[in-house]
Design an enzyme around this catalytic site. Structure first.
Site, PDB file in Angstrom:
ATOM      1  N   CYS A  70       0.867  -1.185   0.000  1.00  0.00           N
ATOM      2  CA  CYS A  70       0.000   0.000   0.000  1.00  0.00           C
ATOM      3  C   CYS A  70       0.903   1.235   0.000  1.00  0.00           C
ATOM      4  CB  CYS A  70      -0.890  -0.030   1.234  1.00  0.00           C
ATOM      5  SG  CYS A  70      -1.677   1.519   1.670  1.00  0.00           S
ATOM      6  N   CYS A  73       0.619   3.493   3.067  1.00  0.00           N
ATOM      7  CA  CYS A  73       1.177   2.757   4.214  1.00  0.00           C
ATOM      8  C   CYS A  73       2.702   2.797   4.178  1.00  0.00           C
ATOM      9  CB  CYS A  73       0.705   1.309   4.217  1.00  0.00           C
ATOM     10  SG  CYS A  73      -1.065   1.109   4.431  1.00  0.00           S
TER      11      CYS A  73
END
Length: 143
Positions: A70, A73
């Site tokens: 991600c 992230c």
């Protein structure tokens, strides 16, 4: 003068008392089982560990739900790591892979990543989803 506080070992859950005047922010602590308690990186948590940390921790607990691959992230991971070092001794940080621990993420109502939840005194104090820079994240925690 600061009060003593208790930190739980991520491996065996044994409590370790940090006494006033102990330079907890500058050294690494080890449990009697040999596991590092205060390390340079926030621990990766499992559901059992998180339940124990949330209910038994004397310090505020910042839980970072993320997913490998991600982009937001990945951007947040070094910020979380730096924040953990900055908050050492005043708060605890934990990282949870929301894909690997999907039932745990669902139990805490995490529907998108990254999501950060701040627990205080055994219950959720606040949360946000998305990326945030270090200055904004620090302000959010202290607010």
């Amino acid at each position: 003068m600061s009060e003593q506080f208790q930190i739980f070992c991520p491996d065996c859950f044994a409590p370790t008392i940090i006494e006033p005047g102990n330079p907890a922010k500058e050294i690494n602590f080890y449990c009697a089982c040999g596991a590092q308690i205060l390390s340079a990186d926030p621990p990766a948590c499992t559901s059992d560990m998180l339940r124990r940390f949330v209910t038994d921790a004397a310090l505020p607990l910042l839980v970072y739900f993320y997913a490998p691959g991600c982009a937001p992230c990945s951007m947040m991971m070094p910020i979380i790591d730096r924040l953990e070092k900055k908050l050492r001794g005043t708060a605890c940080c934990a990282k949870i892979d929301a894909r690997q621990e999907c039932e745990l993420a669902a139990a805490y109502g995490v529907s998108s990543v990254p999501t950060i939840i701040l627990f205080q005194s055994g219950s959720e104090a606040k949360r946000f989803s998305g990326a945030m820079d270090m200055k904004s994240l620090t302000a959010w925690i202290m607010d």
